[in-house]
Design a protein around this motif. Structure first.
Motif, PDB file in Angstrom:
ATOM      1  N   LEU A 178      45.315  67.357  44.821  1.00  0.00           N
ATOM      2  CA  LEU A 178      44.525  68.147  45.925  1.00  0.00           C
ATOM      3  C   LEU A 178      45.383  68.818  46.891  1.00  0.00           C
ATOM      4  O   LEU A 178      45.364  70.022  47.377  1.00  0.00           O
ATOM      5  CB  LEU A 178      43.327  67.611  46.395  1.00  0.00           C
ATOM      6  CG  LEU A 178      42.315  66.762  45.467  1.00  0.00           C
ATOM      7  CD1 LEU A 178      41.111  65.834  46.126  1.00  0.00           C
ATOM      8  CD2 LEU A 178      41.937  67.603  44.263  1.00  0.00           C
ATOM      9  N   GLU A 179      46.418  67.893  47.425  1.00  0.00           N
ATOM     10  CA  GLU A 179      47.112  68.268  48.560  1.00  0.00           C
ATOM     11  C   GLU A 179      48.179  69.350  48.082  1.00  0.00           C
ATOM     12  O   GLU A 179      48.322  70.377  48.764  1.00  0.00           O
ATOM     13  CB  GLU A 179      47.840  66.932  49.118  1.00  0.00           C
ATOM     14  CG  GLU A 179      47.071  66.181  49.905  1.00  0.00           C
ATOM     15  CD  GLU A 179      46.449  66.471  51.162  1.00  0.00           C
ATOM     16  OE1 GLU A 179      47.009  67.565  51.836  1.00  0.00           O
ATOM     17  OE2 GLU A 179      45.545  66.128  51.610  1.00  0.00           O
ATOM     18  N   THR A 180      48.856  69.338  46.974  1.00  0.00           N
ATOM     19  CA  THR A 180      49.648  70.381  46.391  1.00  0.00           C
ATOM     20  C   THR A 180      48.963  71.712  46.197  1.00  0.00           C
ATOM     21  O   THR A 180      49.321  72.676  46.537  1.00  0.00           O
ATOM     22  CB  THR A 180      50.319  69.820  45.005  1.00  0.00           C
ATOM     23  OG1 THR A 180      50.961  68.484  45.511  1.00  0.00           O
ATOM     24  CG2 THR A 180      51.431  70.961  44.604  1.00  0.00           C
ATOM     25  N   LEU A 181      47.671  71.532  45.813  1.00  0.00           N
ATOM     26  CA  LEU A 181      46.791  72.860  45.548  1.00  0.00           C
ATOM     27  C   LEU A 181      46.455  73.499  46.927  1.00  0.00           C
ATOM     28  O   LEU A 181      46.863  74.772  47.044  1.00  0.00           O
ATOM     29  CB  LEU A 181      45.594  72.572  44.883  1.00  0.00           C
ATOM     30  CG  LEU A 181      45.627  72.078  43.432  1.00  0.00           C
ATOM     31  CD1 LEU A 181      44.506  71.409  43.098  1.00  0.00           C
ATOM     32  CD2 LEU A 181      45.959  73.404  42.556  1.00  0.00           C
ATOM     33  N   ALA A 182      46.257  72.661  47.885  1.00  0.00           N
ATOM     34  CA  ALA A 182      46.142  73.005  49.292  1.00  0.00           C
ATOM     35  C   ALA A 182      47.370  73.805  49.895  1.00  0.00           C
ATOM     36  O   ALA A 182      47.414  74.814  50.492  1.00  0.00           O
ATOM     37  CB  ALA A 182      45.689  72.161  50.332  1.00  0.00           C
ATOM     38  N   ASP A 183      48.738  72.995  49.776  1.00  0.00           N
ATOM     39  CA  ASP A 183      49.880  73.587  50.091  1.00  0.00           C
ATOM     40  C   ASP A 183      50.058  74.954  49.344  1.00  0.00           C
ATOM     41  O   ASP A 183      50.542  75.867  50.229  1.00  0.00           O
ATOM     42  CB  ASP A 183      51.049  72.593  49.626  1.00  0.00           C
ATOM     43  CG  ASP A 183      50.950  71.502  50.528  1.00  0.00           C
ATOM     44  OD1 ASP A 183      50.493  71.379  51.767  1.00  0.00           O
ATOM     45  OD2 ASP A 183      51.691  70.298  50.095  1.00  0.00           O
ATOM     46  N   PRO A 216      36.075  73.140  37.333  1.00  0.00           N
ATOM     47  CA  PRO A 216      35.696  71.759  36.916  1.00  0.00           C
ATOM     48  C   PRO A 216      35.194  70.853  37.868  1.00  0.00           C
ATOM     49  O   PRO A 216      35.286  71.284  39.166  1.00  0.00           O
ATOM     50  CB  PRO A 216      37.082  71.199  36.291  1.00  0.00           C
ATOM     51  CG  PRO A 216      38.148  71.600  36.882  1.00  0.00           C
ATOM     52  CD  PRO A 216      37.595  73.133  37.389  1.00  0.00           C
ATOM     53  N   GLU A 217      34.493  69.805  37.602  1.00  0.00           N
ATOM     54  CA  GLU A 217      33.797  69.003  38.446  1.00  0.00           C
ATOM     55  C   GLU A 217      34.613  67.808  38.901  1.00  0.00           C
ATOM     56  O   GLU A 217      34.411  67.461  39.982  1.00  0.00           O
ATOM     57  CB  GLU A 217      32.702  68.327  37.610  1.00  0.00           C
ATOM     58  CG  GLU A 217      32.897  67.349  36.373  1.00  0.00           C
ATOM     59  CD  GLU A 217      33.122  68.232  35.050  1.00  0.00           C
ATOM     60  OE1 GLU A 217      32.977  67.535  34.053  1.00  0.00           O
ATOM     61  OE2 GLU A 217      33.063  69.306  35.149  1.00  0.00           O
ATOM     62  N   ALA A 218      35.582  67.409  38.319  1.00  0.00           N
ATOM     63  CA  ALA A 218      36.409  66.385  38.702  1.00  0.00           C
ATOM     64  C   ALA A 218      37.103  66.588  40.249  1.00  0.00           C
ATOM     65  O   ALA A 218      36.840  65.430  41.060  1.00  0.00           O
ATOM     66  CB  ALA A 218      37.571  66.062  37.690  1.00  0.00           C
ATOM     67  N   PRO A 219      37.822  67.831  40.313  1.00  0.00           N
ATOM     68  CA  PRO A 219      38.093  67.954  41.899  1.00  0.00           C
ATOM     69  C   PRO A 219      37.209  68.042  42.864  1.00  0.00           C
ATOM     70  O   PRO A 219      37.527  67.631  43.985  1.00  0.00           O
ATOM     71  CB  PRO A 219      39.197  69.246  41.703  1.00  0.00           C
ATOM     72  CG  PRO A 219      38.686  69.997  40.330  1.00  0.00           C
ATOM     73  CD  PRO A 219      38.215  68.783  39.571  1.00  0.00           C
ATOM     74  N   LEU A 220      35.916  68.400  42.619  1.00  0.00           N
ATOM     75  CA  LEU A 220      34.761  68.565  43.412  1.00  0.00           C
ATOM     76  C   LEU A 220      34.549  66.988  43.825  1.00  0.00           C
ATOM     77  O   LEU A 220      34.251  66.780  44.974  1.00  0.00           O
ATOM     78  CB  LEU A 220      33.671  69.406  43.059  1.00  0.00           C
ATOM     79  CG  LEU A 220      34.005  70.981  42.514  1.00  0.00           C
ATOM     80  CD1 LEU A 220      32.636  71.364  41.966  1.00  0.00           C
ATOM     81  CD2 LEU A 220      34.251  71.699  44.251  1.00  0.00           C
TER      82      LEU A 220
END
Length: 418
Positions: free
Chosen positions: A53-58, A72-76
């Motif tokens: 999640l943090e790398t995606l936000a970066d 998908p549901e898992a990251p939510l």
């Protein structure tokens, strides 16, 4: 503008493709994407896991992404929307707590009970012995569900008590410390998917999926083996009833409980012989494979619609739809849904046209070859003036595709035709 789509399945391929058609979009990044998204115009894969999640936000911050769409549901369930919003990044999807509508069957059933949303009678258990006793008292048929996320495979419809007991053991063993046991509902299933901006609701085109692995709705449940849009069972009267009795009470109930809901909301429905709907489940994202036929029919600028949703202005949106029918057939890997084999070479995939698109799911590119890398591999999706014509178009093209162990249902669309 630049957009980020998170996921690597057929749903995410369809989302990225539809977003890329907007004249306002410069590039759609897909993290991590698949062999299909790699070759779409104005779409680029990014090798970041959906769990990071943090790398995606970066990445979203660095690339100045206009907004992010979660597939998908898992990251939510892991709270990606919370992570992004804490950093001032725009994202379309519910918070971790709101996503409990999907990530916990126990939460969802109790929520529906609190807000008078029609659903099957149920009981929830953390003790296997008590679950077995309850199933014995209720008798079969009966439905056993894992409480948590199970990638579409945590539901067993047990027609015999022995199967119910085996399902209880298996679900406790594989998916966690709680199971939900529900009464078995009869009728016709339909998918009802909407966009929610916290207050306003915008329904998408109706659709119907095919969960069982085999023709005639036989074999185990899967993530979905095909879908059609529109769903003939979804009449205007039924549509209004679902909105009144299920969707609006859910959105308003979440708000009253301090869990303001934004994102896609999917209600899996069972329509009984009298036309009365009950809620089988809620999902906090677009369905797969329903997304593929729905987005084939969407004529509105999808990027603009999502922007309106994030601005709380869905009440100003009127969606436009192709009046034709769309049908999608999933091609699955050897061993799916139990133990799908990876690494088989795919050949004969036809080029996409205005009326046909081959959406990739479990695929990867290695040198000059496209290989299978998951259970549901492709979703061949076509448009035509009728379900029968769409079905003929899709199956004609499916016959050209080959990979060892490939299997698919040959009756997608049969419910609509009947």
């Amino acid at each position: 503008m630049k957009i980020l789509v998170i996921g690597n399945g057929g749903r995410e391929h369809a989302i990225a493709w539809k977003l890329s058609l907007s004249p306002r979009v410069q590039c759609v990044y897909v993290a991590p994407g698949n062999a299909g998204t790699a070759f779409e115009a104005r779409v680029r894969n990014v090798p970041i896991s959906v769990a990071d999640l943090e790398t995606l936000a970066d990445f979203a911050a660095r690339e100045r992404i206009a907004f992010t769409v979660v597939g998908p549901e898992a990251p939510l369930a892991a709270g990606i929307a919370d992570v992004f919003r804490a950093r001032g990044l725009r994202i379309f999807g519910p918070t971790r707590l709101a996503a409990q509508l999907e990530s916990s069957k126990d939460f969802a059933k109790a929520f529906m009970q609190r807000h008078g949303i029609p659903t099957a009678a149920y009981a929830s258990f953390s003790d296997p012995a008590q679950a077995h006793q309850y199933a014995e008292r209720q008798g079969a048929p009966i439905v056993i569900k894992a409480d948590g996320l199970a990638a579409g495979k945590g539901v067993v419809v047990a027609h015999l008590l022995n199967d119910a007991h085996a399902a209880i053991e298996a679900l406790f063993s594989h998916y966690g410390a709680r199971v939900v046991i529900e009464e078995h509902l009869n009728g016709e299933e339909a998918s009802f998917i909407v966009m929610v901006d916290g207050e306003h609701v915008l329904p998408l085109a109706s659709s119907q999926d095919y969960k069982r692995v085999g023709d005639g709705d036989t074999g185990p449940n899967t993530g979905g083996m095909g879908a059609t849009s529109p769903a003939p069972v979804m009449t205007a009267q039924l549509h209004a009833r679902v909105m009144r009795d299920i969707i609006l009470p859910a959105v308003q109930g979440m708000a009253r409980e301090g869990l303001r809901y934004t994102g896609f909301l999917y209600a899996g429905l069972m329509i009984d012989a009298h036309g009365a709907p009950k809620t089988l489940e809620f999902n906090c994202r677009l369905g797969d494979p329903e997304t593929q036929p729905i987005l084939m029919r969407m004529q509105s600028d999808f990027a603009t619609v999502i922007e309106r949703a994030m601005a709380g202005a869905l009440d100003t949106v009127a969606l436009e739809w192709d009046p034709r029918c769309a049908l999608g057939v999933v091609l699955a890997a050897h061993g799916y849904p139990d133990a799908p084999r990876r690494g088989d070479v795919m050949t004969g995939i036809p080029a996409s046209t205005e009326d046909l698109h081959i959406f990739h799911a479990g695929t990867t590119q290695h040198e000059n070859q496209r290989l299978t890398s998951g259970g549901r591999v492709l979703c061949a999706t076509g448009l035509a003036d009728s379900i029968e014509a769409a079905r003929a178009r899709v199956y004609e093209n499916v016959a050209r595709i080959h990979f060892d162990g490939m299997h698919y249902r040959r009756d997608i669309g049969a419910r609509a035709l009947s």
